[in-house]
Design a protein around this motif. Sequence first.
Motif, mmCIF file in Angstrom:
data_model
loop_
_atom_site.group_PDB
_atom_site.id
_atom_site.type_symbol
_atom_site.label_atom_id
_atom_site.label_comp_id
_atom_site.label_asym_id
_atom_site.label_seq_id
_atom_site.Cartn_x
_atom_site.Cartn_y
_atom_site.Cartn_z
ATOM 1 N N GLN A 171 -11.230 -38.465 -23.752
ATOM 2 C CA GLN A 171 -12.197 -37.725 -24.556
ATOM 3 C C GLN A 171 -12.029 -38.179 -26.008
ATOM 4 O OE1 GLN A 171 -12.363 -33.496 -24.366
ATOM 5 N NE2 GLN A 171 -12.727 -33.417 -22.148
ATOM 6 N N ARG A 172 -13.107 -38.688 -26.577
ATOM 7 C CA ARG A 172 -13.008 -39.301 -27.903
ATOM 8 C C ARG A 172 -13.459 -38.325 -28.990
ATOM 9 N NH1 ARG A 172 -15.457 -45.217 -29.721
ATOM 10 N NH2 ARG A 172 -15.222 -44.947 -31.981
ATOM 11 N N PHE A 173 -12.669 -38.221 -30.053
ATOM 12 C CA PHE A 173 -12.994 -37.386 -31.209
ATOM 13 C C PHE A 173 -12.926 -38.262 -32.460
ATOM 14 C CE2 PHE A 173 -11.555 -34.400 -28.032
ATOM 15 C CZ PHE A 173 -12.410 -33.315 -28.187
ATOM 16 N N ASP A 174 -14.009 -38.284 -33.218
ATOM 17 C CA ASP A 174 -14.092 -39.087 -34.440
ATOM 18 C C ASP A 174 -13.784 -38.207 -35.649
ATOM 19 O OD1 ASP A 174 -14.837 -41.411 -33.080
ATOM 20 O OD2 ASP A 174 -16.931 -40.787 -33.022
ATOM 21 N N PHE A 175 -12.705 -38.504 -36.338
ATOM 22 C CA PHE A 175 -12.342 -37.795 -37.558
ATOM 23 C C PHE A 175 -13.079 -38.436 -38.739
ATOM 24 C CE2 PHE A 175 -9.272 -36.284 -34.693
ATOM 25 C CZ PHE A 175 -8.627 -35.180 -35.226
ATOM 26 N N HIS A 176 -13.642 -37.609 -39.615
ATOM 27 C CA HIS A 176 -14.436 -38.088 -40.735
ATOM 28 C C HIS A 176 -13.602 -38.105 -42.012
ATOM 29 C CE1 HIS A 176 -18.159 -36.360 -38.442
ATOM 30 N NE2 HIS A 176 -17.636 -37.428 -37.861
ATOM 31 N N ARG A 177 -14.089 -38.859 -42.986
ATOM 32 C CA ARG A 177 -13.505 -38.773 -44.333
ATOM 33 C C ARG A 177 -13.715 -37.367 -44.883
ATOM 34 N NH1 ARG A 177 -12.146 -43.552 -46.753
ATOM 35 N NH2 ARG A 177 -12.873 -45.445 -45.722
ATOM 36 N N ILE A 178 -12.715 -36.840 -45.547
ATOM 37 C CA ILE A 178 -12.794 -35.477 -46.080
ATOM 38 C C ILE A 178 -13.674 -35.494 -47.322
ATOM 39 C CG2 ILE A 178 -11.459 -33.517 -46.930
ATOM 40 C CD1 ILE A 178 -9.080 -34.636 -45.350
ATOM 41 N N SER A 179 -14.604 -34.568 -47.411
ATOM 42 C CA SER A 179 -15.535 -34.541 -48.533
ATOM 43 C C SER A 179 -14.806 -34.203 -49.826
ATOM 44 C CB SER A 179 -16.653 -33.523 -48.284
ATOM 45 O OG SER A 179 -16.137 -32.203 -48.306
ATOM 46 N N LEU A 180 -15.433 -34.585 -50.933
ATOM 47 C CA LEU A 180 -14.818 -34.371 -52.251
ATOM 48 C C LEU A 180 -14.603 -32.884 -52.528
ATOM 49 C CD1 LEU A 180 -13.979 -35.816 -54.918
ATOM 50 C CD2 LEU A 180 -16.293 -35.403 -55.725
ATOM 51 N N ARG A 181 -15.593 -32.068 -52.195
ATOM 52 C CA ARG A 181 -15.499 -30.640 -52.502
ATOM 53 C C ARG A 181 -14.355 -29.986 -51.720
ATOM 54 N NH1 ARG A 181 -21.041 -27.623 -51.829
ATOM 55 N NH2 ARG A 181 -21.510 -29.260 -53.351
ATOM 56 N N GLU A 182 -14.239 -30.280 -50.428
ATOM 57 C CA GLU A 182 -13.177 -29.676 -49.613
ATOM 58 C C GLU A 182 -11.801 -30.153 -50.054
ATOM 59 O OE1 GLU A 182 -14.522 -30.920 -45.787
ATOM 60 O OE2 GLU A 182 -15.469 -28.987 -45.362
ATOM 61 N N MET A 183 -11.718 -31.409 -50.459
ATOM 62 C CA MET A 183 -10.422 -31.930 -50.894
ATOM 63 C C MET A 183 -9.987 -31.285 -52.201
ATOM 64 S SD MET A 183 -9.212 -35.897 -51.253
ATOM 65 C CE MET A 183 -9.726 -36.214 -49.570
ATOM 66 N N VAL A 184 -10.916 -31.117 -53.135
ATOM 67 C CA VAL A 184 -10.573 -30.465 -54.404
ATOM 68 C C VAL A 184 -10.145 -29.021 -54.166
ATOM 69 C CG1 VAL A 184 -11.538 -29.655 -56.585
ATOM 70 C CG2 VAL A 184 -12.019 -31.968 -55.820
ATOM 71 N N ARG A 185 -10.820 -28.332 -53.236
ATOM 72 C CA ARG A 185 -10.449 -26.948 -52.933
ATOM 73 C C ARG A 185 -9.028 -26.880 -52.372
ATOM 74 N NH1 ARG A 185 -13.963 -25.911 -49.150
ATOM 75 N NH2 ARG A 185 -15.640 -25.480 -50.630
ATOM 76 N N ARG A 186 -8.681 -27.814 -51.485
ATOM 77 C CA ARG A 186 -7.349 -27.823 -50.903
ATOM 78 C C ARG A 186 -6.282 -28.171 -51.945
ATOM 79 N NH1 ARG A 186 -4.280 -25.716 -46.814
ATOM 80 N NH2 ARG A 186 -2.677 -27.192 -46.123
ATOM 81 N N LEU A 187 -6.574 -29.134 -52.804
ATOM 82 C CA LEU A 187 -5.619 -29.503 -53.850
ATOM 83 C C LEU A 187 -5.411 -28.355 -54.830
ATOM 84 C CD1 LEU A 187 -6.793 -33.152 -54.652
ATOM 85 C CD2 LEU A 187 -4.746 -32.470 -53.402
ATOM 86 N N SER A 188 -6.470 -27.637 -55.141
ATOM 87 C CA SER A 188 -6.339 -26.490 -56.040
ATOM 88 C C SER A 188 -5.457 -25.410 -55.423
ATOM 89 C CB SER A 188 -7.732 -25.934 -56.368
ATOM 90 O OG SER A 188 -7.633 -24.810 -57.210
ATOM 91 N N TYR A 189 -5.631 -25.177 -54.127
ATOM 92 C CA TYR A 189 -4.788 -24.185 -53.441
ATOM 93 C C TYR A 189 -3.317 -24.603 -53.473
ATOM 94 C CZ TYR A 189 -2.431 -22.097 -49.404
ATOM 95 O OH TYR A 189 -1.521 -21.481 -48.584
ATOM 96 N N ILE A 190 -3.045 -25.878 -53.259
ATOM 97 C CA ILE A 190 -1.659 -26.349 -53.260
ATOM 98 C C ILE A 190 -1.042 -26.231 -54.652
ATOM 99 C CG2 ILE A 190 -0.230 -28.417 -52.973
ATOM 100 C CD1 ILE A 190 -2.083 -29.232 -50.692
ATOM 101 N N CYS A 191 -1.825 -26.539 -55.685
ATOM 102 C CA CYS A 191 -1.308 -26.418 -57.057
ATOM 103 C C CYS A 191 -0.990 -24.961 -57.394
ATOM 104 C CB CYS A 191 -2.320 -26.983 -58.045
ATOM 105 S SG CYS A 191 -2.460 -28.777 -58.016
#
Length: 572
Positions: A171-191
């Motif tokens: 069963q094949r699953f294609d992972f996508h590049r993470i969008s800019l908005r979601e990545m900034v949100r995650r980085l802000s949470y980590i900071c």
Amino acid sequence: MAYTALYRVYRPQTFQDVVGQEHVTVTLRNALREQRLSHAYLFNGPRGTGKTSAAKIMAKAVNCEQPQDGEPCNQCATCKAITDGSVTDVLEIDAASNRGVEEIRDIRDKVKFAPSDVKYKVYIIDEVHMLTTEAFNALLKTLEEPPSHVIFILATTEPHKLPATIISRCQRFDFHRISLREMVRRLSYICESQQVSVEEQALTLVAKMAEGGMRDALSLLDQAISYSNEKITAADIMQITGTVSQGYFSTLARSVANRDVAQVMEQFDKVMVQGKDPEQFLHDFLYYYRDMLLLKTAPHLEEIVERTMIDDQFAQVAQLYEIPHLYSAIEVCNQSLAQLKWSTYARVLVELTLVKLCQLPGQSPQQGATQSAAVSNTASGEDLAGLANRIRQLEERLAQLAQGQGLQSGQAQAEEPRKQEARRPVAAAGGGSRTPMNRVREAAMAVNEALSRQVRGQWSQILADVKKVKIQYQAWLVNGQPAAVGSDSVVVTFTSPIHCDKTMEPELKNVIERAILGVVGRPLQLLSVMEEEWQSVYQQAAQGDAQKQEEQDPFVAEAIKLVGEGLVEVKE
């Protein structure tokens, strides 16, 4: 206690923690909730997008003692043991270092034994595309019909290298590049979790530099935290990554638009003194023009802008460029980047590229407006009495021509330009190319500008296709530059006579023409000439057009300009 990198501390432990892959996590959670498990999964996608993390979460979820809506509880002994890596039945194998057939045969022999500690044996094979052909063949039968207590999870960044027989069993699953908005949100949470003060622009810059990979973003953020004292700024990110600021590129692009070569060279020397890489500099400048083109053609798609921030300065510089000028600038940078891979003098080539950008045809809107105003002022300030006097003289000459009185003098003046015809330049000494020059002259007389721009823009792709056939063929062609495209031929100029003659040999010529057909979509005959020969032929073609215009009687030409061709009639 030893310090742990951020990308390890914040590795997702549940499907909800996996950022930007909802199309994968929702499917897996539903399958786990309904107990519709497959025997083999294939996770593929760019680096740092959560493939291995999702595989480990999957291993915990199928073995969790108290699963919660398709998620592992991460509290039971099994989940904790799998997270610590102490469960022998969950094996993570690096196919890059265990790629031989013997390692796969060992897995195949041990698969039949039941798990000792958990419900399912889970084999996570990372970078599976690195396996040899024999190893894939050894894995085929086991992968198709494994025991009921075994699950295979294959992860790769290059699924096209996998045999179709392997892909069809998973069963094949294609992972996508993470969008800019979601990545900034995650980085802000980590900071916030790390109690680190950071500028929002710095987080956006980190996300753009990561190019869709969360692991790259966290590694860069970890480096920035170590570099900064109190607050992470955008300048800190640029300093540790070796990139050039957007303000610098805006100043440089403004000088290019103004054709100020001295200022452009001075700006380039500043970054070279700082130890920047010329190829990376040109790569970033290409993306600056790319983002400018997107701003002018699709101003509402700010999220797809790769390198720049849309601010007032960037918008002001964009107004200095017309869209055709941006096309040409991107083509020049792209061609130079292709040549940089083969050049020993990278800085000299980049400096040459910057000078070319300053001398591209076209002008900025401000320059066009200035010249239009100058022409308007000149026209409005011209003496009307002088114009009336010239019109009266033309009327008298037209009357003389109509009566036949000024015929002889008119013929003498018409023959005068023919006597002053410039001598045609000859090709430089030292021998010409083996290309038939009559075909080159035909191409020079019927240049297709649109097709010429297309070939120049896709020249790097043509070189790449030739390289696929044979790398020596590409080495002979890389010295050439497409000068013009005629109706059925493309003229490529060379500075080396050896390369020029070699590319006209039948075998190499056929390979190049097939590559041009595949990229451009139409058959074009290759005409390899020396650069001096092409300049000579091109000047002859230009003089031929000028001569046709000069052969017309000057009085008749002036009369046509004055009253129009429909009202002028010349009688012998």
